[in-house]
Design a protein around this motif. Structure first.
Motif, PDB file in Angstrom:
ATOM      1  N   LEU A 152       0.826  -1.206   0.000  1.00  0.00           N
ATOM      2  CA  LEU A 152       0.000   0.000   0.000  1.00  0.00           C
ATOM      3  C   LEU A 152       0.864   1.262   0.000  1.00  0.00           C
ATOM      4  N   LYS A 153       1.932   1.279   0.788  1.00  0.00           N
ATOM      5  CA  LYS A 153       2.834   2.435   0.808  1.00  0.00           C
ATOM      6  C   LYS A 153       3.528   2.619  -0.544  1.00  0.00           C
ATOM      7  N   LEU A 154       3.965   1.513  -1.133  1.00  0.00           N
ATOM      8  CA  LEU A 154       4.612   1.583  -2.444  1.00  0.00           C
ATOM      9  C   LEU A 154       3.628   2.095  -3.497  1.00  0.00           C
ATOM     10  N   GLN A 155       2.433   1.554  -3.480  1.00  0.00           N
ATOM     11  CA  GLN A 155       1.397   1.979  -4.419  1.00  0.00           C
ATOM     12  C   GLN A 155       1.157   3.481  -4.290  1.00  0.00           C
ATOM     13  N   TYR A 156       1.046   3.957  -3.069  1.00  0.00           N
ATOM     14  CA  TYR A 156       0.812   5.379  -2.837  1.00  0.00           C
ATOM     15  C   TYR A 156       1.968   6.212  -3.403  1.00  0.00           C
ATOM     16  N   LEU A 157       3.181   5.784  -3.171  1.00  0.00           N
ATOM     17  CA  LEU A 157       4.353   6.491  -3.695  1.00  0.00           C
ATOM     18  C   LEU A 157       4.354   6.493  -5.226  1.00  0.00           C
ATOM     19  N   CYS A 158       4.141   5.336  -5.823  1.00  0.00           N
ATOM     20  CA  CYS A 158       4.272   5.190  -7.275  1.00  0.00           C
ATOM     21  C   CYS A 158       3.178   5.901  -8.056  1.00  0.00           C
ATOM     22  N   PHE A 159       1.990   6.002  -7.515  1.00  0.00           N
ATOM     23  CA  PHE A 159       0.898   6.612  -8.261  1.00  0.00           C
ATOM     24  C   PHE A 159       0.771   8.118  -8.034  1.00  0.00           C
ATOM     25  N   THR A 178      -6.881 -10.670 -11.337  1.00  0.00           N
ATOM     26  CA  THR A 178      -8.024 -11.513 -11.037  1.00  0.00           C
ATOM     27  C   THR A 178      -8.508 -12.075 -12.368  1.00  0.00           C
ATOM     28  N   VAL A 179      -9.019 -13.275 -12.352  1.00  0.00           N
ATOM     29  CA  VAL A 179      -9.543 -13.881 -13.566  1.00  0.00           C
ATOM     30  C   VAL A 179     -11.046 -14.000 -13.394  1.00  0.00           C
ATOM     31  N   ASP A 180     -11.790 -13.378 -14.329  1.00  0.00           N
ATOM     32  CA  ASP A 180     -13.246 -13.404 -14.209  1.00  0.00           C
ATOM     33  C   ASP A 180     -13.846 -14.623 -14.896  1.00  0.00           C
ATOM     34  N   ALA A 181     -15.158 -14.749 -14.817  1.00  0.00           N
ATOM     35  CA  ALA A 181     -15.858 -15.934 -15.312  1.00  0.00           C
ATOM     36  C   ALA A 181     -15.695 -16.152 -16.813  1.00  0.00           C
ATOM     37  N   ASP A 182     -15.473 -15.090 -17.582  1.00  0.00           N
ATOM     38  CA  ASP A 182     -15.321 -15.276 -19.033  1.00  0.00           C
ATOM     39  C   ASP A 182     -13.885 -15.584 -19.446  1.00  0.00           C
ATOM     40  N   GLY A 183     -12.985 -15.754 -18.453  1.00  0.00           N
ATOM     41  CA  GLY A 183     -11.608 -16.135 -18.751  1.00  0.00           C
ATOM     42  C   GLY A 183     -10.668 -14.972 -19.011  1.00  0.00           C
ATOM     43  N   THR A 184     -11.061 -13.788 -18.598  1.00  0.00           N
ATOM     44  CA  THR A 184     -10.204 -12.617 -18.762  1.00  0.00           C
ATOM     45  C   THR A 184      -9.439 -12.350 -17.470  1.00  0.00           C
ATOM     46  N   ALA A 185      -8.115 -12.336 -17.577  1.00  0.00           N
ATOM     47  CA  ALA A 185      -7.276 -11.977 -16.430  1.00  0.00           C
ATOM     48  C   ALA A 185      -7.117 -10.459 -16.451  1.00  0.00           C
ATOM     49  N   ARG A 186      -7.617  -9.816 -15.438  1.00  0.00           N
ATOM     50  CA  ARG A 186      -7.553  -8.357 -15.330  1.00  0.00           C
ATOM     51  C   ARG A 186      -6.346  -7.995 -14.468  1.00  0.00           C
ATOM     52  N   ILE A 187      -5.368  -7.420 -15.120  1.00  0.00           N
ATOM     53  CA  ILE A 187      -4.112  -7.066 -14.450  1.00  0.00           C
ATOM     54  C   ILE A 187      -4.175  -5.605 -14.052  1.00  0.00           C
ATOM     55  N   SER A 188      -3.749  -5.324 -12.832  1.00  0.00           N
ATOM     56  CA  SER A 188      -3.842  -3.947 -12.350  1.00  0.00           C
ATOM     57  C   SER A 188      -2.706  -3.598 -11.399  1.00  0.00           C
ATOM     58  N   ARG A 189      -2.572  -2.315 -11.204  1.00  0.00           N
ATOM     59  CA  ARG A 189      -1.687  -1.712 -10.215  1.00  0.00           C
ATOM     60  C   ARG A 189      -0.239  -2.169 -10.304  1.00  0.00           C
ATOM     61  N   LEU A 190       0.261  -2.324 -11.519  1.00  0.00           N
ATOM     62  CA  LEU A 190       1.683  -2.613 -11.688  1.00  0.00           C
ATOM     63  C   LEU A 190       2.455  -1.380 -11.260  1.00  0.00           C
ATOM     64  N   CYS A 191       3.333  -1.543 -10.279  1.00  0.00           N
ATOM     65  CA  CYS A 191       4.134  -0.407  -9.832  1.00  0.00           C
ATOM     66  C   CYS A 191       5.514  -0.872  -9.389  1.00  0.00           C
ATOM     67  N   VAL A 192       6.482  -0.007  -9.650  1.00  0.00           N
ATOM     68  CA  VAL A 192       7.878  -0.259  -9.292  1.00  0.00           C
ATOM     69  C   VAL A 192       8.397   0.987  -8.607  1.00  0.00           C
ATOM     70  N   HIS A 193       9.117   0.790  -7.518  1.00  0.00           N
ATOM     71  CA  HIS A 193       9.685   1.921  -6.780  1.00  0.00           C
ATOM     72  C   HIS A 193      10.449   2.823  -7.757  1.00  0.00           C
TER      73      HIS A 193
END
Length: 167
Positions: free
Chosen positions: A19-26, A73-88
């Motif tokens: 959470l701290k990293l996410q806050y910094l990166c965004f 997360t992978v939903d019922a229709d087989g789609t992997a929803r990728i989110s919040r990629l962050c790097v210091h």
């Protein structure tokens, strides 16, 4: 002797650091769009803990410090929803974002065999982010407006062998 960055599944004990990293990166995204109410900056620790329990979350570590993170997360229709990629910020532009992206795709494929991968990112002003995703096979398929921000949707098909057994 220097330490190398390792990538592994995140655990509940990583929640505060993520959470701290996410806050910094965004912060830079929020500043670029003049919108400090974007989801990565308003997410609570309890919400993040729920994500850790229900989805795939990977972290990059330098020693014991979490220096990168990504979720899917992978939903019922087989789609992997990728989110919040962050790097210091101090480790950006060294290939870590690509390593995290590949790791979350592999993890989603091994656990839930998605048919496709989908990203919705605040990248229409972030050419570096778009370049990274294109390098890993993603193509822009549309945009949508969310408050002051234009979001770019990018997708790619999963390799056929990744979902052949689940079809």
């Amino acid at each position: 002797m220097g330490m190398s960055v390792t990538i592994s599944a995140a655990g509940e004990q990583d929640a505060e650091q993520i959470l701290k990293l996410q806050y910094l990166c965004f912060q830079s995204e929020a500043e670029a769009y003049g919108d400090y109410a974007i989801e990565p900056l308003t997410q609570t620790l309890d919400e993040l803990r729920a994500e850790l329990e229900s989805g795939c979350v990977m972290v990059a570590r330098l020693g014991t410090e979490v220096v990168g993170s990504v979720r899917a997360t992978v939903d019922a229709d087989g789609t992997a929803r990728i989110s919040r990629l962050c790097v210091h910020p101090r480790l950006q532009r060294h290939g870590l974002g690509g390593r995290l992206l590949a790791a979350i795709e592999a993890r989603a494929a091994s656990e839930r065999a998605p048919k496709r991968y989908r990203l919705v990112i605040t990248a229409h002003r972030s050419e570096g982010n778009l370049r990274l995703y294109r390098k890993y096979g993603y193509t822009a398929v549309g945009t949508e407006r969310d408050r002051q921000v234009t979001l770019t949707e990018m997708t790619k098909e999963a390799p056929k062998e990744a979902f052949a057994t689940s079809a």
